[in-house]
Design a protein around this motif. Structure first.
Motif, PDB file in Angstrom:
ATOM      1  N   ILE A   4       0.711  -0.904   0.039  1.00  0.00           N
ATOM      2  CA  ILE A   4      -0.452  -0.003   0.029  1.00  0.00           C
ATOM      3  C   ILE A   4       0.363   1.209   0.110  1.00  0.00           C
ATOM      4  CG2 ILE A   4      -1.766   0.884   1.361  1.00  0.00           C
ATOM      5  CD1 ILE A   4      -3.247  -1.680   2.079  1.00  0.00           C
ATOM      6  N   ASP A   5       1.931   1.295   0.758  1.00  0.00           N
ATOM      7  CA  ASP A   5       2.912   2.234   0.704  1.00  0.00           C
ATOM      8  C   ASP A   5       3.317   2.614  -0.813  1.00  0.00           C
ATOM      9  OD1 ASP A   5       2.260   3.217   3.152  1.00  0.00           O
ATOM     10  OD2 ASP A   5       4.220   2.106   4.500  1.00  0.00           O
ATOM     11  N   LYS A   6       4.098   0.953  -1.302  1.00  0.00           N
ATOM     12  CA  LYS A   6       4.138   1.574  -2.623  1.00  0.00           C
ATOM     13  C   LYS A   6       3.461   2.106  -3.352  1.00  0.00           C
ATOM     14  CE  LYS A   6       7.458  -1.366  -5.558  1.00  0.00           C
ATOM     15  NZ  LYS A   6       7.754  -3.001  -5.586  1.00  0.00           N
ATOM     16  N   LEU A   7       2.145   1.762  -3.174  1.00  0.00           N
ATOM     17  CA  LEU A   7       0.885   1.959  -4.156  1.00  0.00           C
ATOM     18  C   LEU A   7       0.904   3.805  -3.870  1.00  0.00           C
ATOM     19  CD1 LEU A   7      -1.326  -0.417  -4.250  1.00  0.00           C
ATOM     20  CD2 LEU A   7       0.050   0.231  -6.153  1.00  0.00           C
ATOM     21  N   LEU A   8       0.671   4.339  -3.257  1.00  0.00           N
ATOM     22  CA  LEU A   8       0.564   5.369  -2.582  1.00  0.00           C
ATOM     23  C   LEU A   8       1.715   6.049  -2.885  1.00  0.00           C
ATOM     24  CD1 LEU A   8      -0.366   5.481   0.975  1.00  0.00           C
ATOM     25  CD2 LEU A   8      -1.989   6.102  -1.279  1.00  0.00           C
ATOM     26  N   ALA A   9       2.945   6.059  -3.426  1.00  0.00           N
ATOM     27  CA  ALA A   9       3.895   6.600  -3.659  1.00  0.00           C
ATOM     28  C   ALA A   9       4.428   6.565  -5.001  1.00  0.00           C
ATOM     29  CB  ALA A   9       5.789   5.666  -2.953  1.00  0.00           C
ATOM     30  N   GLU A  10       3.907   5.971  -5.753  1.00  0.00           N
ATOM     31  CA  GLU A  10       3.780   5.641  -7.075  1.00  0.00           C
ATOM     32  C   GLU A  10       2.854   6.829  -7.830  1.00  0.00           C
ATOM     33  OE1 GLU A  10       2.835   1.476  -9.141  1.00  0.00           O
ATOM     34  OE2 GLU A  10       5.072   1.296  -8.213  1.00  0.00           O
ATOM     35  N   LEU A  11       1.297   7.030  -6.390  1.00  0.00           N
ATOM     36  CA  LEU A  11       0.638   7.791  -7.194  1.00  0.00           C
ATOM     37  C   LEU A  11       1.296   8.635  -7.326  1.00  0.00           C
ATOM     38  CD1 LEU A  11      -2.539   5.810  -5.897  1.00  0.00           C
ATOM     39  CD2 LEU A  11      -2.427   6.532  -8.153  1.00  0.00           C
ATOM     40  N   GLU A  14       2.981   9.831  -8.999  1.00  0.00           N
ATOM     41  CA  GLU A  14       2.250  10.498 -10.784  1.00  0.00           C
ATOM     42  C   GLU A  14       2.313  11.290 -10.466  1.00  0.00           C
ATOM     43  OE1 GLU A  14      -0.504   7.073 -12.255  1.00  0.00           O
ATOM     44  OE2 GLU A  14       1.647   5.680 -11.509  1.00  0.00           O
ATOM     45  N   TYR A  15       1.958  11.839  -9.740  1.00  0.00           N
ATOM     46  CA  TYR A  15       0.520  13.320  -9.946  1.00  0.00           C
ATOM     47  C   TYR A  15       1.631  14.436  -9.341  1.00  0.00           C
ATOM     48  CZ  TYR A  15      -2.441  16.946  -7.002  1.00  0.00           C
ATOM     49  OH  TYR A  15      -2.803  17.980  -6.523  1.00  0.00           O
ATOM     50  N   LEU A  16       2.967  14.471  -9.222  1.00  0.00           N
ATOM     51  CA  LEU A  16       2.936  15.350  -8.881  1.00  0.00           C
ATOM     52  C   LEU A  16       3.882  16.022 -10.271  1.00  0.00           C
ATOM     53  CD1 LEU A  16       5.359  15.089  -5.672  1.00  0.00           C
ATOM     54  CD2 LEU A  16       4.312  17.108  -5.828  1.00  0.00           C
ATOM     55  N   GLU A  17       4.488  15.206 -11.558  1.00  0.00           N
ATOM     56  CA  GLU A  17       4.472  14.812 -12.584  1.00  0.00           C
ATOM     57  C   GLU A  17       3.373  15.029 -13.163  1.00  0.00           C
ATOM     58  OE1 GLU A  17       5.728  11.326 -14.066  1.00  0.00           O
ATOM     59  OE2 GLU A  17       7.664  10.968 -12.685  1.00  0.00           O
ATOM     60  N   ALA A  18       2.779  14.921 -13.126  1.00  0.00           N
ATOM     61  CA  ALA A  18       1.279  15.372 -13.600  1.00  0.00           C
ATOM     62  C   ALA A  18       0.547  16.735 -13.494  1.00  0.00           C
ATOM     63  CB  ALA A  18       0.058  14.702 -14.074  1.00  0.00           C
ATOM     64  N   LYS A  19       1.118  17.408 -12.105  1.00  0.00           N
ATOM     65  CA  LYS A  19       0.711  18.088 -12.587  1.00  0.00           C
ATOM     66  C   LYS A  19       1.675  19.868 -12.562  1.00  0.00           C
ATOM     67  CE  LYS A  19       0.552  21.462  -7.701  1.00  0.00           C
ATOM     68  NZ  LYS A  19       0.497  21.470  -5.610  1.00  0.00           N
ATOM     69  N   PRO A  20       0.855  20.924 -13.297  1.00  0.00           N
ATOM     70  CA  PRO A  20       1.487  21.993 -13.847  1.00  0.00           C
ATOM     71  C   PRO A  20       2.445  22.290 -13.156  1.00  0.00           C
ATOM     72  CG  PRO A  20      -0.334  22.179 -14.126  1.00  0.00           C
ATOM     73  CD  PRO A  20      -0.617  20.872 -12.936  1.00  0.00           C
TER      74      PRO A  20
END
Length: 130
Positions: A4-11, A14-20
């Protein structure tokens, strides 16, 4: 929990990369604004041309009506002149047949005193007696 921690870290990644980033905000390109101004200018020019066309058509129509009025006035004057010429002819004939010693002839002599010529008096008399 590791998964779960691994999934949260991946999300989160991705969120930080997608955020303009503030530097990457979307702004309309300048040529688009320029083309919009150019488009407005073209529309203004087109409207101006249409307005000019209407004004020219109105002026042409007004000129045509003025010419028609002048032609009608000229035609009326020609008609009056023709009628006057016909009336002069009739008046000359009437004068040539008028016996100056008849009651009508004596009356006409007195009537004609108020006119520059007997012809004009005869024209007036014939016009009013019609």
């Amino acid at each position: 929990m590791d998964s779960i921690d691994k999934l949260l870290a991946e999300l989160q990644a991705e969120y930080l990369e997608a955020k303009p980033q503030p530097q990457q905000q979307i702004t309309p390109p300048k040529p688009f604004i320029y083309s919009s101004a150019k488009s407005n200018s073209l529309i203004d020019n087109l409207l101006s041309e249409v307005k000019t066309d209407f004004l020219e058509k109105d002026a042409a129509e007004e000129l045509k009506q003025k010419q028609e009025l002048e032609q009608e006035k000229s035609r009326q004057e020609q008609l009056k002149a023709k009628q006057l010429e016909t009336l002069k002819k009739r008046a000359k004939e009437w004068l040539s047949k008028l016996d100056p010693f008849s009651p009508e002839g004596l009356w006409f002599e007195r009537f004609a005193e108020a006119y520059p010529s007997k012809l004009e008096a005869a024209i007036e008399y014939l016009q009013t007696s019609q």
